[in-house]
Design a protein around this motif. Structure first.
Motif, PDB file in Angstrom:
ATOM      1  N   ARG A 154      45.425  44.004  35.973  1.00 39.01           N
ATOM      2  CA  ARG A 154      44.029  44.278  36.325  1.00 39.01           C
ATOM      3  C   ARG A 154      43.131  43.464  35.409  1.00 39.01           C
ATOM      4  NH1 ARG A 154      41.618  50.037  37.831  1.00 39.01           N
ATOM      5  NH2 ARG A 154      42.390  49.250  39.817  1.00 39.01           N
ATOM      6  N   THR A 198      39.280  42.720  34.396  1.00 36.65           N
ATOM      7  CA  THR A 198      37.931  43.286  34.488  1.00 36.65           C
ATOM      8  C   THR A 198      36.933  42.267  33.957  1.00 36.65           C
ATOM      9  OG1 THR A 198      38.892  45.463  34.068  1.00 36.65           O
ATOM     10  CG2 THR A 198      36.501  45.284  33.902  1.00 36.65           C
ATOM     11  N   GLY A 242      30.171  45.514  37.004  1.00 37.58           N
ATOM     12  CA  GLY A 242      31.107  44.412  36.843  1.00 37.58           C
ATOM     13  C   GLY A 242      32.084  44.352  38.005  1.00 37.58           C
ATOM     14  N   LYS A 243      33.083  43.482  37.849  1.00 34.52           N
ATOM     15  CA  LYS A 243      34.072  43.292  38.906  1.00 34.52           C
ATOM     16  C   LYS A 243      35.464  43.561  38.370  1.00 34.52           C
ATOM     17  CE  LYS A 243      32.161  39.286  39.290  1.00 34.52           C
ATOM     18  NZ  LYS A 243      31.848  37.870  39.528  1.00 34.52           N
ATOM     19  N   VAL A 244      36.334  43.957  39.273  1.00 34.14           N
ATOM     20  CA  VAL A 244      37.714  44.162  38.873  1.00 34.14           C
ATOM     21  C   VAL A 244      38.623  43.468  39.890  1.00 34.14           C
ATOM     22  CG1 VAL A 244      37.907  46.401  40.048  1.00 34.14           C
ATOM     23  CG2 VAL A 244      39.297  45.960  38.063  1.00 34.14           C
ATOM     24  N   PHE A 245      39.662  42.813  39.391  1.00 38.38           N
ATOM     25  CA  PHE A 245      40.617  42.137  40.263  1.00 38.38           C
ATOM     26  C   PHE A 245      42.011  42.696  39.986  1.00 38.38           C
ATOM     27  CE2 PHE A 245      37.270  39.160  39.079  1.00 38.38           C
ATOM     28  CZ  PHE A 245      36.786  38.749  40.314  1.00 38.38           C
ATOM     29  N   ASP A 246      42.656  43.219  41.020  1.00 34.76           N
ATOM     30  CA  ASP A 246      44.050  43.655  40.889  1.00 34.76           C
ATOM     31  C   ASP A 246      44.922  42.542  41.440  1.00 34.76           C
ATOM     32  OD1 ASP A 246      43.666  46.179  39.696  1.00 34.76           O
ATOM     33  OD2 ASP A 246      43.017  46.996  41.615  1.00 34.76           O
ATOM     34  N   ILE A 247      45.738  41.982  40.555  1.00 34.74           N
ATOM     35  CA  ILE A 247      46.498  40.777  40.911  1.00 34.74           C
ATOM     36  C   ILE A 247      47.991  41.027  40.748  1.00 34.74           C
ATOM     37  CG2 ILE A 247      46.871  38.330  40.319  1.00 34.74           C
ATOM     38  CD1 ILE A 247      44.020  38.261  39.241  1.00 34.74           C
ATOM     39  N   GLU A 248      48.755  40.686  41.770  1.00 36.43           N
ATOM     40  CA  GLU A 248      50.212  40.760  41.685  1.00 36.43           C
ATOM     41  C   GLU A 248      50.765  39.374  41.366  1.00 36.43           C
ATOM     42  OE1 GLU A 248      50.943  44.269  45.051  1.00 36.43           O
ATOM     43  OE2 GLU A 248      51.723  42.246  45.346  1.00 36.43           O
ATOM     44  N   LEU A 297      37.910  33.285  37.906  1.00 37.48           N
ATOM     45  CA  LEU A 297      37.467  34.676  38.086  1.00 37.48           C
ATOM     46  C   LEU A 297      36.193  35.020  37.328  1.00 37.48           C
ATOM     47  CD1 LEU A 297      40.961  36.462  37.943  1.00 37.48           C
ATOM     48  CD2 LEU A 297      39.714  35.656  39.940  1.00 37.48           C
ATOM     49  N   GLU A 306      49.531  39.565  46.119  1.00 37.55           N
ATOM     50  CA  GLU A 306      48.281  40.109  46.668  1.00 37.55           C
ATOM     51  C   GLU A 306      47.199  40.222  45.585  1.00 37.55           C
ATOM     52  OE1 GLU A 306      48.339  44.165  48.219  1.00 37.55           O
ATOM     53  OE2 GLU A 306      47.180  43.473  49.945  1.00 37.55           O
ATOM     54  N   ARG A 360      43.370  42.036  45.097  1.00 35.43           N
ATOM     55  CA  ARG A 360      42.376  42.957  45.664  1.00 35.43           C
ATOM     56  C   ARG A 360      41.200  43.015  44.699  1.00 35.43           C
ATOM     57  NH1 ARG A 360      43.597  45.275  50.573  1.00 35.43           N
ATOM     58  NH2 ARG A 360      42.899  47.370  50.033  1.00 35.43           N
ATOM     59  N   GLY A 363      37.697  44.873  43.323  1.00 36.82           N
ATOM     60  CA  GLY A 363      36.966  46.142  43.262  1.00 36.82           C
ATOM     61  C   GLY A 363      35.742  45.999  42.383  1.00 36.82           C
ATOM     62  N   VAL A 403      33.296  47.734  39.095  1.00 35.72           N
ATOM     63  CA  VAL A 403      33.336  48.590  37.920  1.00 35.72           C
ATOM     64  C   VAL A 403      31.890  48.882  37.500  1.00 35.72           C
ATOM     65  CG1 VAL A 403      33.537  46.650  36.312  1.00 35.72           C
ATOM     66  CG2 VAL A 403      34.468  48.843  35.682  1.00 35.72           C
TER      67      VAL A 403
END
Lengths: 80, 80
Positions: free
Chosen positions: A5, A7, A40-46, A67, B36, B38, B40, B42
């Motif tokens: 994650r 942020t 703010g923004k959050v990115f969940d990255i695999e 990002l 992936e 995604r 979001g 914050v």
């Protein structure tokens, strides 16, 4: 596979009109004691790797290059 | 004063075109093994109270009423 994650938040001192608007909306909804709100923004990255050190380095690179706008934004990386 | 971070993310299964665009951009930048992505939001919120239970309840209410669209989004609250 590694999940991370990222942020991204505005640096202190950078104006945040969106945060201000949310602050006003919360007060208009009668929430008392609302101080500063910053968005703010959050990115969940695999990431398809098992190498956490490599993933950490890649993620830092992704933040610097895509990002986050490091002139006005800070980022933090959490690998889960 | 209490500082809280509210994180709002799309529920699983909800299409995330913005995340897909970032995924594509990371691959175009030659990052390998990107799965992936995604995106979001914050919110960093300051509350002028010392009552953590009250703050937690207020923040939940803020999420339900303003910060998150609970039809398509999940939220989590962290008080620091």
């Amino acid at each position: 596979m590694i999940k991370a994650r990222v942020t991204v938040t505005l640096k202190d001192g950078v104006l945040d009109p969106q945060g201000k608007a949310i602050e006003g909306a919360l007060r208009a909804l009668s929430f008392s004691g609302v101080g500063e709100v910053r968005q703010g923004k959050v990115f969940d990255i695999e990431l398809d790797t098992a190498d956490r050190a490599r993933a950490q380095a890649d993620l830092k690179d992704m933040c610097e290059r895509l990002l986050a706008n490091t002139v006005i934004e800070d980022y933090s990386i959490a690998i889960t």
